[in-house]
Structure formats: C-alpha cells, structure tokens
Design an enzyme around this catalytic site. Sequence first.
Site, PDB file in Angstrom:
ATOM      1  N   HIS A 378       0.792  -1.234   0.000  1.00  0.00           N
ATOM      2  CA  HIS A 378       0.000   0.000   0.000  1.00  0.00           C
ATOM      3  C   HIS A 378       0.820   1.278   0.000  1.00  0.00           C
ATOM      4  O   HIS A 378       0.244   2.365   0.035  1.00  0.00           O
ATOM      5  CB  HIS A 378      -0.921   0.039   1.225  1.00  0.00           C
ATOM      6  CG  HIS A 378      -2.120  -0.845   1.106  1.00  0.00           C
ATOM      7  ND1 HIS A 378      -3.296  -0.432   0.526  1.00  0.00           N
ATOM      8  CD2 HIS A 378      -2.326  -2.118   1.488  1.00  0.00           C
ATOM      9  CE1 HIS A 378      -4.178  -1.423   0.562  1.00  0.00           C
ATOM     10  NE2 HIS A 378      -3.606  -2.455   1.138  1.00  0.00           N
ATOM     11  N   LYS A 569      -8.622  14.216   3.987  1.00  0.00           N
ATOM     12  CA  LYS A 569      -7.785  13.011   4.009  1.00  0.00           C
ATOM     13  C   LYS A 569      -6.868  13.172   5.224  1.00  0.00           C
ATOM     14  O   LYS A 569      -6.845  14.235   5.843  1.00  0.00           O
ATOM     15  CB  LYS A 569      -6.964  12.892   2.722  1.00  0.00           C
ATOM     16  CG  LYS A 569      -6.222  14.164   2.335  1.00  0.00           C
ATOM     17  CD  LYS A 569      -5.497  14.064   0.998  1.00  0.00           C
ATOM     18  CE  LYS A 569      -6.422  14.126  -0.203  1.00  0.00           C
ATOM     19  NZ  LYS A 569      -6.569  12.855  -0.888  1.00  0.00           N
ATOM     20  N   ARG A 570      -6.104  12.139   5.569  1.00  0.00           N
ATOM     21  CA  ARG A 570      -5.167  12.287   6.677  1.00  0.00           C
ATOM     22  C   ARG A 570      -4.217  13.454   6.395  1.00  0.00           C
ATOM     23  O   ARG A 570      -3.863  13.721   5.250  1.00  0.00           O
ATOM     24  CB  ARG A 570      -4.367  10.988   6.876  1.00  0.00           C
ATOM     25  CG  ARG A 570      -5.156   9.896   7.587  1.00  0.00           C
ATOM     26  CD  ARG A 570      -5.640  10.296   8.961  1.00  0.00           C
ATOM     27  NE  ARG A 570      -4.569  10.316   9.952  1.00  0.00           N
ATOM     28  CZ  ARG A 570      -4.385   9.384  10.871  1.00  0.00           C
ATOM     29  NH1 ARG A 570      -5.202   8.356  10.965  1.00  0.00           N
ATOM     30  NH2 ARG A 570      -3.387   9.471  11.735  1.00  0.00           N
ATOM     31  N   LYS A 575       0.748  14.545   1.227  1.00  0.00           N
ATOM     32  CA  LYS A 575      -0.548  14.878   0.627  1.00  0.00           C
ATOM     33  C   LYS A 575      -0.656  16.377   0.327  1.00  0.00           C
ATOM     34  O   LYS A 575      -1.592  16.828  -0.310  1.00  0.00           O
ATOM     35  CB  LYS A 575      -1.683  14.418   1.538  1.00  0.00           C
ATOM     36  CG  LYS A 575      -1.736  12.884   1.657  1.00  0.00           C
ATOM     37  CD  LYS A 575      -2.847  12.417   2.598  1.00  0.00           C
ATOM     38  CE  LYS A 575      -2.843  10.921   2.830  1.00  0.00           C
ATOM     39  NZ  LYS A 575      -3.455  10.150   1.729  1.00  0.00           N
ATOM     40  N   THR A 677      -8.485   6.660  -2.639  1.00  0.00           N
ATOM     41  CA  THR A 677      -9.843   6.203  -2.946  1.00  0.00           C
ATOM     42  C   THR A 677     -10.830   7.353  -2.728  1.00  0.00           C
ATOM     43  O   THR A 677     -11.921   7.346  -3.284  1.00  0.00           O
ATOM     44  CB  THR A 677     -10.257   4.993  -2.085  1.00  0.00           C
ATOM     45  OG1 THR A 677      -9.909   5.245  -0.725  1.00  0.00           O
ATOM     46  CG2 THR A 677      -9.552   3.728  -2.554  1.00  0.00           C
ATOM     47  N   LYS A 681     -14.399   8.645  -4.794  1.00  0.00           N
ATOM     48  CA  LYS A 681     -15.684   8.991  -4.182  1.00  0.00           C
ATOM     49  C   LYS A 681     -16.163  10.346  -4.678  1.00  0.00           C
ATOM     50  O   LYS A 681     -17.342  10.540  -4.995  1.00  0.00           O
ATOM     51  CB  LYS A 681     -15.553   8.994  -2.650  1.00  0.00           C
ATOM     52  CG  LYS A 681     -15.312   7.601  -2.079  1.00  0.00           C
ATOM     53  CD  LYS A 681     -14.784   7.624  -0.650  1.00  0.00           C
ATOM     54  CE  LYS A 681     -14.238   6.245  -0.297  1.00  0.00           C
ATOM     55  NZ  LYS A 681     -13.401   6.254   0.909  1.00  0.00           N
TER      56      LYS A 681
END
Length: 842
Positions: A378, A569-570, A575, A677, A681
């Site tokens: 992952h 998101k985290r 990110k 993911t 969405k």
Amino acid sequence: MAKPLTDQEKRKQISVRGLAGVENVTDIKSNFNRHLHFTLVKDRNVATKRDYYFALANTVRDHLVGRWIRTQQHYYEKDPKRVYYLSLEFYMGRTLQNTMVNLALENACDEATYQLGLDMEELQDIEEDAGLGNGGLGRLAACFLDSMASLGLAAYGYGIRYEFGIFNQKIVDGWQVEEADDWLRYGNPWEKARPEYMRPVQYYGRVEHTAEGVKWVDTQVVLALPYDTPVPGYRNNVVNTMRLWSAKAPCDFNLKDFNVGGYIQAVLDRNLAENISRVLYPNDNFFEGKELRLKQEYFVVAATLQDIVRRFKSSKFGSTDFVRVDLTTLPDKVAIQLNDTHPALAIPELMRILLDLEKLPWEKAWDIVVRTCAYTNHTVLPEALERWPIDLFQNLLPRHLDLVYEINRRHLERVAKLYPGDDGRQQRMSLIEEGDTKKINMAHLCIVGSHAVNGVARIHSEIIKDTVFKDFYEMDPEKFQNKTNGITPRRWLVMSNPGLAEVIAERIGDDYIRDLDQLKNLLAFVDDDSLIRDIAKVKQENKMKFSVHLEEHYKVKINPESMFDVQVKRIHEYKRQLLNCLHIITFYNRIKKQPNKAWTPRTIMIGGKAAPGYHTAKMIIRLITAIGDVVNHDAVVGDRLKVIFLENYKVTLAEKIIPASDLSEQISTAGTEASGTGNMKFMLNGALTIGTMDGANVEMAEEAGEENLFIFGMRVPDVEAMDKKGYDAKSYYDRIPELKQAMDQISGGLFSPGQPDLFKDIVNMLMNHDRFKVFADYEEYIKCQEKVSALYKDPKEWTKMVIRNIGSCGKFSSDRTISQYAREIWGMEPSLEKIPAPDDPR
C-alpha cells in the site's frame, strides 16, 4: 433559494431504494415495538432516542440473521474455496443505513418510523462510527467486504476488535486535541460474541528441539475471543462475516500468586493481556516499532490461522468432526490476502502450524504457504515500511524468528544460485537488514512467502517493480500484479447521495448499482438539458444541506452559491495540504489587491486527522485554522473566500461532505500516493478533480479524458530528475513574487500576530528540507486553479464536465477490483446469483 427537501421527503419519491410494501411496514412496526418493549426495563417507562435507535437496529438485524445462517449453511454444503482478508484495520463507519440499503428495507423502515412519529435520520445519527482504521487502508477493507458479499464470494474479514478506535479530534484554539473514541460505550447491536470459538495465542517462552520435533514452551497465553459482524451483499441474500478478535486473560492468569497474597495484583495484571485489543495505533503511513503493536499483529494472525485450519478440517454445518486431516490441499480451499505487511506473521505462523503441529516436511509446508498467501502493498514511503528489530522479535516470538532465519537462508541460497557472486543483491534482498540494530524487513518476508504481490494503482504497481522491489521483480516477474483500488457504490452513492442515484436511475435504470460500468450509458445524455439541470439541482441541494450542517456545527455562515473546494484526508506532508494553504493565501492576497474584480467565490474546506506524535502535521492544522481566522474576519473579502477546517473527519462526515463538493483536491507529489480512494468517491458524486498525475488520478484521467480533470504539476520522471539534480526551494521563492509574499506573510506573523514565529518550523521545512517539493508545483497549481475558477463561472459547461466524469467512473467500483482479485489471485469465480431468502423454500 427554496429550502432543500429533507432526505425523508426525497426518499418518498425514490425508486432505487426498493419500494415499501404495506405488509413490510406493518411487520417492521410490530417488530420495532417488540424490541422497544424488551429494551425498556421495568423502572423506565419513557424511551430515549437511543432506545428507539436500538429497537430499529435490532429490527433490521432480524432481517439479517436468517440470511446470515443460511449463507453459512450454503457454504458448508457447497464447500467453495474461501478467501480470508486479513487486516489490522476495518474502517466501517455506521452500519444501520448501509444494511437497510443492501437489504432493500430503507423505504419500509422510513415509512414505519414515520408512522410511529419518529424521524429515521435522527435515529441514524445516534449510531457511533466503527472507526477501526486510520484512513484509506481500513476503508478499502470495508469496501472490499461489501463487494465480496455482493459478488457471492465465500469471504471472511479478520481483524481486531479495538475497544478504542481512531481518536476523536477536537480543535481547541486552533490546535488538534485527541479524545479517546469509546465507541462501545452503549453496546454494539451489530456484533455477536462467539465464545465457543475462543482460541489461545502464545507469546514469549523458548524453543526446544526434541526427538518428536520442535516445541515452543513456557509461553504466556492470551485468549482471543471472536465477535462476528454480518456483512450483507447487495440484494442477493448473501451475508458474510467479519470476525474481530478481542483479547481476554485466561482464568488461571497469574493466579498462582494468590497463594502468596498477590491475588488483587494478579487480577489487576489481567489487564496486561487484555491491553492487546485495547486501542488502534493512530499512525497512517508511518511505522512505529512498539512491542504492543507486534503483539497485536501476531494476535490477529495466530487466532485467525487456528480458525482457518479448524474450518478447513471440519465440514458439515455445526459439525465438530474433522473430515480433512491432510493439509496438502489447503491452497485449493483457502486463499489468504494480507492487507499490507501488518498481518505478515501469517507466513511464519502457518509454517509453524504445518511443521511443528502437522509434522509436514519443510518443502511441502513452504509450497502450501506460498500457494495460499498473497500480499498487497500500500505504500512506497520508506518511513511506512515495517522493519522489526530482531531483539524485540526474538523475545516475543522466538520460534518465529527461527523460522524467518530459515526462510531467509533458503531464499538467499536461491538468490546466490540465480545471481552468483552478486553480493550487493544478496544484501538488498535479504529478509534481515544489517545495521546498528538488525531488523526484519516485513515487506521482503511477504514477497518471498506469497504467490502474488500487487500494488493498488497502475502507476504504483509500476513504481514497485522499478524501485523498492526491483530485485524481487527481476527474480520472479510473474508474482507481480496490479489491482487498482475501488469503492463500493452502495455506500458511496446510493446511501450517501440518494438524489444523484435517483437522477442516474431515471436515465439508465438502476442495474448500474451492481454493475458500475453501466454509468457509461450516461455519456449519451451529456448535452441533454434536463439531465444537466437535474445534476446541478442535486448538487445545489447537497450544498444547501451541508451549509445548514456547517452553520449548526461551526457557527459559520457560508455562501452556498460559492464553489465548495474540498481536501479531506489524513494530514501528511506528502498529501501537500501546505500547497493548498499557499493557494488560499495567494487568492486572499489577490482579492485584497483588486477588491472590485469579479472573483469566483470559494469556500475552501480542509479536514483530516494528524497522528498524535506527528509534529509537522499538527502544525499544518494550526496553520490552516490560523489562515481561516484571518481570512474569515476580513470585511474586504466578505463571502468571496471562506476557509474552514472540518473537525473530526470520519466516514460519517465523508458521507455528508463528498456529495456537496464541487472541487476535489488530490495534490500529492507524483509518485507518493499509492492509489487514493477519496478521489474516486468525489468523482462518483459529481465533483471535478484538481490533481497531480499520481496514484489512481492517472487512471481517472485516462477513463474520463485528461481534458475533463484539472491536471497540473510534475510527473514521476520529473520528480526523479529533480531528485538527481537536487531540489532548490529558494530559487522558486526568489523567482515567484506571489509565492515569496505568501511565505513572508507566514514567517512575518500575519497569521499569528501574537506569536510571529509560531510557524517557523513549517517555513524552515518548506525552505530547506521539503521532501515533497511544494514550491516546485506552486506556479502550475495556481494557474490550474485559475482555470477551475473560470469554468465554474459557466455552470452549464461545468456540469457537462461533471457528467463526463460520473459517466467514466465504472472502473472504480470495488466490485471490479474484487472480481480481479478473485480471478487472478484467489482462483475463485464471482457470481451475481441470488441465494434463496430464509423464508423461501430451498
């Protein structure tokens, strides 16, 4: 603007949820009242909202139980191959509404509660999220369970029943504060304890070599108590099982101390054993080598493998007789999928069972293990890869260390045979990393002990083969596969966005819910004015609804006509929430400079949790809240720009915000986000994506056409080239005036007037050691955001692009992902056939 319809009113008009038959409503009402009657104890005549919730949950659960029993009977009769999905995380969210959707009960329950004078949405809000995961990895596991049941696979999710899930996040004076998530406080109506399947798990002790073989002795035993949760498929009467283990101290735990007066202490010490399933480690993409964590990883593996072997050996439903005694056929009947390296100990543990307990020879045992296990990778971030120190491992699991050493010895023998004299390769490929402290590389163990290794998006699977696992790929290219992640359309469209689900069903029918590829039929309507109008109307209603939610919970009034620009998101440097911050500051400065220009108004929302020990991530949250304080109180800006940090982002909040979003921010540095993911969405729910060519964004752009996403920034080869040449942040700072201005405002204290150096760590990191190259993509990002603003001014063209995105989403269903796992890794065939309902004749 007209007040939006409530979900209650909307559902009255909706067909995709299944119609409410009168007899169904009557049944549900009488069952509800029966459950309520038994819930209320004698001395309490007044029901609370929670009592009503439990009565409704138990009523819905009644519809599950018969199907659950029949499904398991069906598996025992048919004896199919079974797949076991092992994961330390299952981020399930709430269960009630999802169950109603999958069982087609929602309208009947809605009508029944309405007739009883109750509001179903209010009752649903009482349910606690099952937050047994950190982010993408745990939510993927939840989507996969839904798809495996919907595709009729005999599948089991195995994990830990954490007493405390991911912490609740509070924002206090702009800072993240963590609170324990006591999600089981009021009980959990969806689980069933199964003490009859309790299993012992051993730790510590020593290894003895005897004439009868190897024995692991003098161990400490902890009991694993299973709790089962039903997992319903979509309207096919299949109900699979998620089995989560809880740690219990054995009765005789230390009670020998009783004789020397240590009884109280002995009873208190039981907690040490039971701590194993107490709390989820709150790290996402970061490895923390704590003994308790290794105990958790072995706990789930040891208990699960005993269960797998027991189920393999016994045959008939409810029978305790063993019909299979020979484990050589295990790979024909069992597939074990390792969700990341956290359950990697399944490999040496299965070897231990086959060698020490079943007395198989090494070669035969190893062949069984490799053919049974498969591994999903992952992440490629080095700090996320698990490397356990040998000393810790030896103390806790001495027998397993012996096995890992022997697996490694044979593996390196093979490497030496294939690449004679290549010592560098031996060193790189060893399961044991030499250094100040010797460590076991768990990813290497997984690759060697599995017949299939997959990444979770095409670009990620290529990066794995080219970089981190290059040597392994060269040696066994046939092992490596790609399985691009997906999401379940049941939760992420039908349940969270009923208005959109219905608009789509009106045009193309509702079969798309179990075959998402059918969404491409929408593309024929891309110029249809009525569809454009309907899609825009649903989005506007969702935005109105979320605006009301924000006003209630955040006391902030936002402009529902503004563009909802969302990054949830985290919180993690890779990110790049900081890139988003720089855009906010730049946009703010532009409005201040030309207050009379017709700017496209935006409400920028950022949400997500920072790992409690991750200082930079917590500072990023503080910066976002600080920027919001300045921007939101600036009269010149007005409602053209609002900045909101969404507190305590979790599955249930995602179900509200994603359907209301216009723009989805997927802006990680190319080559760092394995898949993502959340991006899928948003796409399915009619938001447009601004993003880098990273993770599944690449395939989203391929499906929809790159012109239908806002793609910017470096690609993977550009990042690699920059790594070679060296990234010089200061050159961008010197060259780009707006970037310099924004950075000077952060470091000069504009956003922290009381504490001018509050953000010095962030400034220092961005200027001097930013691994994720925020400045390198700044210019293109700002230009790309200008294109977004321009298109948003043309609602019709914007909505056409939205339709092209929704119509291109088919690939990103977890049904497609799971079908590929089943056929290409597990050797199983998915099926859309319905099994008989409990009240049907068999």
